[in-house]
Design a protein around this motif. Structure first.
Motif: not given
Length: 166
Positions: A20, A114, A126-127, A129, A138-141
């Motif tokens: 992440y 995503p 998510l904002h 990948l 996985l790029l988290l908001d």
């Protein structure tokens, strides 16, 4: 070096064997894992509170939050101290991570939307990948992830403050 292209730096960390990322600017510090103090009556995603520079700080177990069960604490387990916006106000809290990997420097073209199906994490958390070797990060908001637990966090913060006052 300024090449005129905005690069997005993401701190990559591991939760439940998944990679992440959160924006580096959201991370205030990384602490070696120390046992947290459980707070009775808080939801399972709240691991407890820890002392960050004299301030009781709730620690969110993201593995539990994502429904992946809690993971054993290992030698690389740490607490990411982050600043999120909850209820319109900046709030400092901790995130339990199994390990910190690296900082990725991403150009806008490195990001993908995503997927709209399956996965362990809600798509609205998510904002994007980003490719990371043969895997994806996985790029988290993080504001949205933690806002979904806003009531839980409010209860944990209130309980921690009461515990400190006692």
């Amino acid at each position: 070096m300024d090449d005129g292209v905005r690069h997005d730096q993401q701190l990559v960390f591991t939760v439940a064997d998944g990679d992440y990322g959160i924006p580096v600017l959201k991370v205030k510090e990384i602490l070696q894992w120390e046992e947290v103090t459980p707070v009775p009556g808080t939801p399972p995603a709240i691991a407890g509170v820890t002392n960050v520079r004299g301030i009781p700080t709730p620690v969110v177990d993201l593995a539990r939050k994502f429904g992946l069960g809690s993971r054993e604490v290992g030698r690389r387990t740490c607490i990411l101290v982050v600043e999120a916006v909850l209820g319109g106000a900046p709030t400092v809290l901790g995130l339990k991570a199994e390990a910190v990997q690296e900082v990725l420097d991403l150009a806008p073209g490195d990001l993908a939307e995503p997927p709209s199906f399956g996965g362990d994490v809600r798509v609205d958390f998510l904002h994007g990948l980003a490719r990371h070797g043969k895997r994806f990060v996985l790029l988290l908001d993080i504001d949205r992830v933690l806002a979904a637990a806003d009531a839980e966090l409010s209860a944990a913060i209130a309980a921690a403050e009461q515990q400190e006052a006692a």
